[in-house]
Scaffold this motif. Structure first.
Motif, PDB file in Angstrom:
ATOM      1  N   GLU A  98      -8.143  -4.815  -2.361  1.00  0.00           N
ATOM      2  CA  GLU A  98      -7.228  -2.741  -2.694  1.00  0.00           C
ATOM      3  C   GLU A  98      -6.926  -3.119  -4.167  1.00  0.00           C
ATOM      4  O   GLU A  98      -5.973  -4.131  -4.148  1.00  0.00           O
ATOM      5  CB  GLU A  98      -6.959  -3.039  -1.605  1.00  0.00           C
ATOM      6  CG  GLU A  98      -7.554  -1.817  -0.115  1.00  0.00           C
ATOM      7  CD  GLU A  98      -6.892  -1.742   0.556  1.00  0.00           C
ATOM      8  OE1 GLU A  98      -5.362  -0.860   0.334  1.00  0.00           O
ATOM      9  OE2 GLU A  98      -6.419  -2.383   2.174  1.00  0.00           O
ATOM     10  N   GLN A  99      -6.763  -2.491  -4.624  1.00  0.00           N
ATOM     11  CA  GLN A  99      -6.248  -1.939  -6.268  1.00  0.00           C
ATOM     12  C   GLN A  99      -4.706  -1.652  -5.959  1.00  0.00           C
ATOM     13  O   GLN A  99      -4.687   0.055  -5.453  1.00  0.00           O
ATOM     14  CB  GLN A  99      -6.217  -2.423  -6.917  1.00  0.00           C
ATOM     15  CG  GLN A  99      -5.618  -2.173  -8.161  1.00  0.00           C
ATOM     16  CD  GLN A  99      -6.124  -2.810  -9.424  1.00  0.00           C
ATOM     17  OE1 GLN A  99      -7.584  -2.758  -9.435  1.00  0.00           O
ATOM     18  NE2 GLN A  99      -5.276  -3.774 -10.210  1.00  0.00           N
ATOM     19  N   VAL A 100      -3.274  -1.838  -6.030  1.00  0.00           N
ATOM     20  CA  VAL A 100      -2.199  -0.484  -5.945  1.00  0.00           C
ATOM     21  C   VAL A 100      -1.813  -1.000  -7.542  1.00  0.00           C
ATOM     22  O   VAL A 100      -1.532  -1.340  -7.813  1.00  0.00           O
ATOM     23  CB  VAL A 100      -1.070  -0.558  -5.050  1.00  0.00           C
ATOM     24  CG1 VAL A 100      -1.796  -0.284  -3.673  1.00  0.00           C
ATOM     25  CG2 VAL A 100      -0.721  -2.009  -4.427  1.00  0.00           C
ATOM     26  N   ASP A 101      -1.024   0.485  -7.468  1.00  0.00           N
ATOM     27  CA  ASP A 101       0.158  -0.059  -8.812  1.00  0.00           C
ATOM     28  C   ASP A 101       1.478  -0.089  -8.171  1.00  0.00           C
ATOM     29  O   ASP A 101       2.354   1.175  -7.606  1.00  0.00           O
ATOM     30  CB  ASP A 101      -0.053   1.821  -9.771  1.00  0.00           C
ATOM     31  CG  ASP A 101       0.880   1.846 -10.855  1.00  0.00           C
ATOM     32  OD1 ASP A 101       1.998   1.080 -10.893  1.00  0.00           O
ATOM     33  OD2 ASP A 101       1.189   3.005 -10.942  1.00  0.00           O
ATOM     34  N   VAL A 102       1.912  -1.032  -8.032  1.00  0.00           N
ATOM     35  CA  VAL A 102       3.899  -0.648  -7.826  1.00  0.00           C
ATOM     36  C   VAL A 102       4.835  -1.535  -8.839  1.00  0.00           C
ATOM     37  O   VAL A 102       3.924  -2.523  -9.617  1.00  0.00           O
ATOM     38  CB  VAL A 102       4.015  -1.598  -6.451  1.00  0.00           C
ATOM     39  CG1 VAL A 102       3.305  -0.668  -5.311  1.00  0.00           C
ATOM     40  CG2 VAL A 102       3.270  -2.743  -6.417  1.00  0.00           C
ATOM     41  N   LEU A 117       0.928 -10.353  -7.470  1.00  0.00           N
ATOM     42  CA  LEU A 117       1.237  -9.733  -8.534  1.00  0.00           C
ATOM     43  C   LEU A 117       0.428 -10.020  -9.653  1.00  0.00           C
ATOM     44  O   LEU A 117       0.991  -9.274 -10.766  1.00  0.00           O
ATOM     45  CB  LEU A 117       2.657 -10.440  -8.913  1.00  0.00           C
ATOM     46  CG  LEU A 117       4.078 -10.554  -8.090  1.00  0.00           C
ATOM     47  CD1 LEU A 117       5.090 -11.167  -8.226  1.00  0.00           C
ATOM     48  CD2 LEU A 117       4.263  -8.714  -7.788  1.00  0.00           C
ATOM     49  N   GLN A 118      -0.100 -11.068 -10.008  1.00  0.00           N
ATOM     50  CA  GLN A 118      -1.078 -11.304 -10.965  1.00  0.00           C
ATOM     51  C   GLN A 118      -2.039 -10.620 -10.896  1.00  0.00           C
ATOM     52  O   GLN A 118      -2.474  -9.796 -12.336  1.00  0.00           O
ATOM     53  CB  GLN A 118      -1.797 -12.058 -11.092  1.00  0.00           C
ATOM     54  CG  GLN A 118      -0.784 -13.998 -11.433  1.00  0.00           C
ATOM     55  CD  GLN A 118      -1.217 -15.122 -11.127  1.00  0.00           C
ATOM     56  OE1 GLN A 118      -2.126 -15.230 -10.029  1.00  0.00           O
ATOM     57  NE2 GLN A 118      -0.490 -16.334 -11.561  1.00  0.00           N
ATOM     58  N   THR A 119      -2.070  -9.769  -9.665  1.00  0.00           N
ATOM     59  CA  THR A 119      -3.843  -8.756  -9.667  1.00  0.00           C
ATOM     60  C   THR A 119      -3.494  -7.601  -9.724  1.00  0.00           C
ATOM     61  O   THR A 119      -4.459  -6.748 -10.269  1.00  0.00           O
ATOM     62  CB  THR A 119      -4.741  -9.873  -9.667  1.00  0.00           C
ATOM     63  OG1 THR A 119      -4.627  -8.962  -7.677  1.00  0.00           O
ATOM     64  CG2 THR A 119      -5.114 -11.157  -9.833  1.00  0.00           C
ATOM     65  N   GLY A 120      -2.348  -7.116  -8.847  1.00  0.00           N
ATOM     66  CA  GLY A 120      -2.093  -5.725  -8.492  1.00  0.00           C
ATOM     67  C   GLY A 120      -3.536  -5.756  -7.137  1.00  0.00           C
ATOM     68  O   GLY A 120      -3.502  -4.470  -6.816  1.00  0.00           O
ATOM     69  N   CYS A 121      -4.253  -6.517  -6.351  1.00  0.00           N
ATOM     70  CA  CYS A 121      -4.999  -6.888  -5.411  1.00  0.00           C
ATOM     71  C   CYS A 121      -4.429  -7.236  -4.369  1.00  0.00           C
ATOM     72  O   CYS A 121      -3.978  -8.465  -4.593  1.00  0.00           O
ATOM     73  CB  CYS A 121      -6.161  -7.159  -6.504  1.00  0.00           C
ATOM     74  SG  CYS A 121      -7.303  -6.045  -7.494  1.00  0.00           S
ATOM     75  N   PHE A 122      -4.869  -6.795  -3.627  1.00  0.00           N
ATOM     76  CA  PHE A 122      -4.886  -7.690  -2.067  1.00  0.00           C
ATOM     77  C   PHE A 122      -5.482  -7.248  -1.029  1.00  0.00           C
ATOM     78  O   PHE A 122      -6.368  -6.883  -1.306  1.00  0.00           O
ATOM     79  CB  PHE A 122      -2.979  -7.190  -1.397  1.00  0.00           C
ATOM     80  CG  PHE A 122      -3.092  -6.293  -1.245  1.00  0.00           C
ATOM     81  CD1 PHE A 122      -3.341  -5.717   0.177  1.00  0.00           C
ATOM     82  CD2 PHE A 122      -2.276  -4.911  -1.492  1.00  0.00           C
ATOM     83  CE1 PHE A 122      -3.091  -3.815   0.413  1.00  0.00           C
ATOM     84  CE2 PHE A 122      -2.662  -4.175  -1.924  1.00  0.00           C
ATOM     85  CZ  PHE A 122      -2.706  -2.936  -0.696  1.00  0.00           C
ATOM     86  N   GLY A 136       0.569  -0.789   0.192  1.00  0.00           N
ATOM     87  CA  GLY A 136      -0.446   0.323  -0.154  1.00  0.00           C
ATOM     88  C   GLY A 136       1.002   1.039   0.439  1.00  0.00           C
ATOM     89  O   GLY A 136       0.695   2.007  -0.903  1.00  0.00           O
ATOM     90  N   ARG A 137       2.425   1.279   0.707  1.00  0.00           N
ATOM     91  CA  ARG A 137       2.833   2.149   0.896  1.00  0.00           C
ATOM     92  C   ARG A 137       3.601   2.884  -0.722  1.00  0.00           C
ATOM     93  O   ARG A 137       4.066   3.298  -0.463  1.00  0.00           O
ATOM     94  CB  ARG A 137       3.535   2.314   2.182  1.00  0.00           C
ATOM     95  CG  ARG A 137       3.301   2.370   3.208  1.00  0.00           C
ATOM     96  CD  ARG A 137       4.287   2.305   4.270  1.00  0.00           C
ATOM     97  NE  ARG A 137       4.498   1.199   4.702  1.00  0.00           N
ATOM     98  CZ  ARG A 137       5.891   0.568   4.680  1.00  0.00           C
ATOM     99  NH1 ARG A 137       7.048   1.360   4.749  1.00  0.00           N
ATOM    100  NH2 ARG A 137       5.623  -0.484   5.673  1.00  0.00           N
ATOM    101  N   ALA A 138       4.035   1.650  -1.234  1.00  0.00           N
ATOM    102  CA  ALA A 138       4.906   1.532  -2.206  1.00  0.00           C
ATOM    103  C   ALA A 138       3.837   1.729  -3.946  1.00  0.00           C
ATOM    104  O   ALA A 138       4.493   2.425  -4.798  1.00  0.00           O
ATOM    105  CB  ALA A 138       5.393   0.199  -2.699  1.00  0.00           C
ATOM    106  N   HIS A 139       2.928   2.450  -3.196  1.00  0.00           N
ATOM    107  CA  HIS A 139       1.233   2.468  -4.319  1.00  0.00           C
ATOM    108  C   HIS A 139       2.190   4.146  -5.132  1.00  0.00           C
ATOM    109  O   HIS A 139       2.156   4.879  -4.687  1.00  0.00           O
ATOM    110  CB  HIS A 139       0.179   3.163  -3.620  1.00  0.00           C
ATOM    111  CG  HIS A 139      -0.872   3.038  -4.792  1.00  0.00           C
ATOM    112  ND1 HIS A 139      -1.036   3.051  -5.960  1.00  0.00           N
ATOM    113  CD2 HIS A 139      -1.568   4.410  -4.996  1.00  0.00           C
ATOM    114  CE1 HIS A 139      -2.070   3.092  -7.065  1.00  0.00           C
ATOM    115  NE2 HIS A 139      -2.755   4.124  -6.085  1.00  0.00           N
TER     116      HIS A 139
END
Ligand SMILES: Nc1ncnc2c1ncn2[C@@H]1O[C@H](COP(=O)(O)OP(=O)(O)OP(=O)(O)O)[C@@H](O)[C@H]1O
Ligand SMILES: [Mg+2]
Length: 480
Positions: free
Chosen positions: A275-279, A261-266, A234-237
């Motif tokens: 939640e979805q992030v872009d890292v 890694l597959q979905t960008g979701c956790f 989350g912090r690396a978003h």
């Protein structure tokens, strides 16, 4: 920049399987050509000059390894993805040593085939970009790295070309070779530098806290979770997530990471909200990742996801004069910090720095120079100021192979048993390679010499016809 559509040659003897794979790859932006035997492959390779070879290792007329050997001696430069049955992982490891880029375990999963193929295409595209950097002159410093050796030039070019892409970078290298420095450089050059680089050391965090460290937790998720917490992902978003010592991660958590890694979701621990992030992921290990996969300690599918852009940091002993360049920079920095007057190294001290094998790499060099600066005074670092380990004669530290020779320590002092030193050394090296089943880096590690020393010696003996016949089968692997 425009790139031609990649040509892929598939070598698969089973017609039904070949048809299935073709269907899997139907929508990929490639030109796919299929053959069903090793002989056909060898015939087609020079004609088609494929960018990528999808190679079944078990062919009716030859082993896929023979085709890899052929490619190694050719100038075709195709990237090879081998396909192998689960039971022959050793063969896959062997294939990687023969220059295969990646491997897929059969039965081949459609998504995995596509991901591996796309990764390989991306890797080739970046490599092509790297070699187009014609205007780049040898650099002595780059983003915190000091070093002008040829191997480091290619590290710098890979970093600067791969950094702006979103592709995962997998850094390997012995302890202290600069893996973290590398992750920082990638982040700075990524276009994501305004967001955070979040580093997570998978070896340092207790395993039951790891999931929460990565994904965070909600209040009351477990005893001690007194408030909600945002995890590293989350912090690396918008930024970079650096997963250091990634091979140390628990298998169970590896599958959660794979899903992320597959979905960008956790989901945070204890939460059902996705939640979805872009890292951007950068990971590092000082282990040999494929051996971890073969030993069942690292998930193979996770390895596929992470191993998009491999980046290997060579050990310091393989960087030639860089040892002195780095030592000089450290000497300046530490002298300034410690208010000392040191400016240079004496000739004898330089020779000792160059002759030492530096098992702890740059970190060890850093400590040694710091120690000298703190404990001594003067303008020149003298040989006597070096720590004892560096003051042993160069031959003794460079050639510890003798320690591995049983004959040398034989109790009876019989002159007739004395053999020429070069012969004793050769016996010890061949014995070690055999004991390591042909794994040269491993043999080199146990003999405490660099793999390049072994390759050089083996090549010399091969030219002189001094390698026994039963060892000759290994020779193609020696070329690195
Ligand atoms: N080429 C270099 N020039 C100058 N300093 C370097 C170079 N490479 C590494 N260093 C420095 O050496 C130290 C060790 O580097 P780093 O922590 O990145 O290594 P590492 O590979 O992550 O080690 P480990 O496997 O032990 O975690 C750091 O202080 C780093 O800044
Ligand atoms: Mg590190």
């Amino acid at each position: 920049m425009d790139y031609p559509i990649p040509k892929v040659l598939m070598v698969e003897d089973s017609a039904p399987l070949s048809a299935v794979y073709q269907a899997y790859l139907k929508h990929e932006a490639i030109t796919l050509i299929c053959v069903s035997s090793g002989a056909d492959a060898l015939q087609q390779l020079p004609v088609l000059q494929p960018d990528i070879l999808l190679l079944d290792l078990h062919l009716p007329d030859m082993s896929g390894l023979d085709i890899l050997r052929f490619l190694q001696e050719s100038t075709l430069g195709s990237s090879v993805i081998v396909m192998t049955a689960n039971s022959s992982l050793d063969m896959a490891v062997e294939a990687m040593r023969l220059g295969a880029h990646d491997y897929i375990v059969k039965p081949v999963d459609a998504e995995r085939l596509r991901v591996t193929l796309r990764n390989t295409i991306e890797h080739r595209r970046l490599n092509a970009l790297v070699s187009r950097y014609q205007t780049v002159y040898p650099r002595e410093q780059f983003e915190g790295f000091v070093g002008a050796s040829v191997t480091m030039q290619s590290v710098y070019r890979t970093i600067e070309t791969a950094a702006p892409s979103r592709a995962t970078i997998f850094i390997t290298g012995e302890s202290g070779t600069g893996k973290e420095l590398c992750a920082e450089a990638i982040h700075r050059l990524s276009g994501r530098q305004d967001q955070q680089l979040v580093a997570l050391n998978c070896a340092a965090i207790p395993k039951d806290l790891m999931e929460s460290e990565i994904f965070g937790h909600v209040k009351g998720a477990y005893t001690g979770a007194v408030s909600e917490r945002i995890g590293a992902a989350g912090r690396a978003h918008g930024g970079t997530l650096f997963m250091d010592e990634v091979c140390e991660m628990e298998l169970e958590l590896q599958s959660k990471l794979l899903r992320f890694l597959q979905t960008g979701c956790f989901q945070k621990v204890g939460s059902s909200v996705t939640e979805q992030v872009d890292v951007r992921i950068v990971c590092a290990t000082n282990r040999e990742p494929l051996q971890e996969v073969a030993a069942g300690r690292f998930r193979e599918d996770l390895y596929y996801r992470l191993h998009v852009i491999p980046l290997h940091l060579p050990p310091l002993r393989e960087r030639g004069d860089d040892v002195l360049r780095i030592a000089e920079v450290f000497l300046q920095d530490f002298s300034r910090e410690e208010r000392k007057r040191f400016q240079r190294f004496s000739e004898a001290a330089r020779r000792a720095l160059l002759g030492y094998p530096w098992p702890g790499n740059i970190r060890q060099l850093q400590n040694v120079i710091r120690q000298i600066v703190v404990l001594h005074d003067g303008t020149e670092v003298l040989f006597e100021m070096l720590p004892e380990a560096l003051r042993v004669p160069v031959t003794a530290s460079r050639e510890p192979v003798l320690a591995a020779v049983p004959e040398v320590s034989a109790p009876e002092l019989d002159k007739s048993s004395i053999r020429p030193l070069f012969e004793v050394e050769r016996t010890a090296i061949l014995h070690a390679i055999e004991a390591c089943q042909g794994n040269i880096p491993q043999a080199a590690r146990l003999l405490e010499v660099s793999p390049s020393t072994l390759y050089r010696k083996l090549q010399g003996w091969q030219q002189q016809g001094l390698v026994p016949n039963d060892q000759k089968g290994l020779m193609p692997n020696y070329q690195k």
